[in-house]
Design a protein around this motif. Sequence first.
Motif, PDB file in Angstrom:
ATOM      1  N   HIS A  26       0.867  -1.271  -0.095  1.00  0.00           N
ATOM      2  CA  HIS A  26      -0.026   0.196  -0.054  1.00  0.00           C
ATOM      3  C   HIS A  26       0.842   1.218   0.172  1.00  0.00           C
ATOM      4  O   HIS A  26       0.215   2.471  -0.396  1.00  0.00           O
ATOM      5  CB  HIS A  26      -1.072   0.032   1.092  1.00  0.00           C
ATOM      6  N   GLU A  27       2.536   1.290   0.392  1.00  0.00           N
ATOM      7  CA  GLU A  27       3.061   2.395   0.253  1.00  0.00           C
ATOM      8  C   GLU A  27       3.486   2.452  -1.213  1.00  0.00           C
ATOM      9  O   GLU A  27       3.794   3.748  -1.349  1.00  0.00           O
ATOM     10  CB  GLU A  27       4.234   1.959   1.113  1.00  0.00           C
ATOM     11  N   ARG A  29       1.988   3.355  -3.850  1.00  0.00           N
ATOM     12  CA  ARG A  29       1.565   4.587  -4.701  1.00  0.00           C
ATOM     13  C   ARG A  29       1.769   5.854  -4.336  1.00  0.00           C
ATOM     14  O   ARG A  29       1.698   6.862  -5.215  1.00  0.00           O
ATOM     15  CB  ARG A  29      -0.126   4.512  -4.489  1.00  0.00           C
ATOM     16  N   ARG A  38      -3.945   2.793 -10.832  1.00  0.00           N
ATOM     17  CA  ARG A  38      -4.799   2.064 -10.218  1.00  0.00           C
ATOM     18  C   ARG A  38      -5.986   1.735 -11.043  1.00  0.00           C
ATOM     19  O   ARG A  38      -6.869   2.485 -11.797  1.00  0.00           O
ATOM     20  CB  ARG A  38      -5.290   2.762  -8.953  1.00  0.00           C
ATOM     21  N   SER A 153      -3.090  -9.611   2.713  1.00  0.00           N
ATOM     22  CA  SER A 153      -2.551  -8.132   1.946  1.00  0.00           C
ATOM     23  C   SER A 153      -1.125  -8.104   1.847  1.00  0.00           C
ATOM     24  O   SER A 153      -0.531  -8.694   2.123  1.00  0.00           O
ATOM     25  CB  SER A 153      -3.336  -7.098   2.944  1.00  0.00           C
ATOM     26  N   GLU A 154      -1.033  -6.709   1.169  1.00  0.00           N
ATOM     27  CA  GLU A 154       0.502  -6.618   1.106  1.00  0.00           C
ATOM     28  C   GLU A 154       1.137  -7.312  -0.218  1.00  0.00           C
ATOM     29  O   GLU A 154       2.304  -7.097  -0.152  1.00  0.00           O
ATOM     30  CB  GLU A 154       1.043  -6.022   2.244  1.00  0.00           C
ATOM     31  N   HIS A 167       0.675  -4.607  -7.306  1.00  0.00           N
ATOM     32  CA  HIS A 167      -0.045  -4.694  -5.918  1.00  0.00           C
ATOM     33  C   HIS A 167      -1.591  -4.979  -5.952  1.00  0.00           C
ATOM     34  O   HIS A 167      -2.144  -3.970  -5.932  1.00  0.00           O
ATOM     35  CB  HIS A 167       0.354  -3.572  -4.791  1.00  0.00           C
ATOM     36  N   TYR A 169      -4.962  -5.523  -4.427  1.00  0.00           N
ATOM     37  CA  TYR A 169      -5.540  -5.494  -3.081  1.00  0.00           C
ATOM     38  C   TYR A 169      -7.038  -6.001  -3.369  1.00  0.00           C
ATOM     39  O   TYR A 169      -7.853  -6.137  -4.115  1.00  0.00           O
ATOM     40  CB  TYR A 169      -5.480  -4.070  -2.627  1.00  0.00           C
ATOM     41  N   ASP A 174      -2.584  -1.835  -7.942  1.00  0.00           N
ATOM     42  CA  ASP A 174      -2.013  -0.873  -8.080  1.00  0.00           C
ATOM     43  C   ASP A 174      -0.665  -1.240  -9.055  1.00  0.00           C
ATOM     44  O   ASP A 174       0.037  -2.247  -8.713  1.00  0.00           O
ATOM     45  CB  ASP A 174      -1.144  -0.354  -6.847  1.00  0.00           C
ATOM     46  N   SER A 204      -8.030   1.472   1.163  1.00  0.00           N
ATOM     47  CA  SER A 204      -7.114   0.267   0.478  1.00  0.00           C
ATOM     48  C   SER A 204      -5.929   0.431   1.059  1.00  0.00           C
ATOM     49  O   SER A 204      -5.449   1.328   1.637  1.00  0.00           O
ATOM     50  CB  SER A 204      -7.107   0.327  -0.972  1.00  0.00           C
TER      51      SER A 204
END
Length: 204
Positions: A26-27, A29, A38, A153-154, A167, A169, A174, A204
Motif C-alpha cells: 500500500h506504500e 502508490r 490504479r 494483504s500487501e 500490488h 488489493y 496498483d 485500500s
Amino acid sequence: MNNRVDLSAFDAAWRVRWPDSRPIGHELRSTAHKTWVRFHSLPESKRYAENNAEHREILTRHLTVLNDLSSSAGTPIDNLRVITLAWSGSAEPTQRDSELVSATSPAEYWQILPYDLSDPDYPYWVHLYVGRTSVGTDELRSLLRLVADDRTSEVIFAPATATWLYHPYDGGGDVIAPDLATRDALKRRYAEWLSPHPLGPVTS
C-alpha cells in the motif's frame, strides 16, 4: 522448475530499481507514484465479489494486467517473484499465516522492516518473504482469491529484475509501470477499469 529464489540478486535489483520504496504494497502508490496507476477489479468500483461471475471478473482483470505488464517490459510470465508478509509484534522472524502458506510455493525469508514503533508496548514489524510463481497457475489464482476476499494483504508481484511491480488489493490493483509510456498505454487500454478517484478507495 527450481522454486528457490536468488534473494541476493532480487534484493540488489529492488535497491537499484526502487531505492526510495519499501516493499510494502500500500506504500507504493506514494513512494513510486511517478509511474503508478490504479485499476478497479469490478464494474462501478464494487469492492467485493458476491458470486462466481464476479470472482471470475476479478481474476480476469488481474491476469490481464499482469500479462500486459510482462509483455510490455519483455519479462517472462513464468518466472515472477511474489512478495508476501507476516505481521508481528516482535523483530524475531515470524512464519506467515497457514492459509497464505498453502496458497503459495515455498518462499525465502527476505527481510524485516519496522512498521509502527510509536508505542513501545505494542510495536509492529513486517516480515517479508519472496517466492516464485507464474501467471496462470493455480497457486497464483488461489493467492489472488485470498487478496480479493481480504484474507491476506500487501502482496506484490514483480519480475526477477524488479522492472515493474503489481500490488493487488481487495478492490483492485496498483501498477508501478517500468516507465511513463507503459503506464499511459495501460491507462488507454483499460480505461474502463480506472479508479474514478486519483487515489482510489481511501480504505485500500
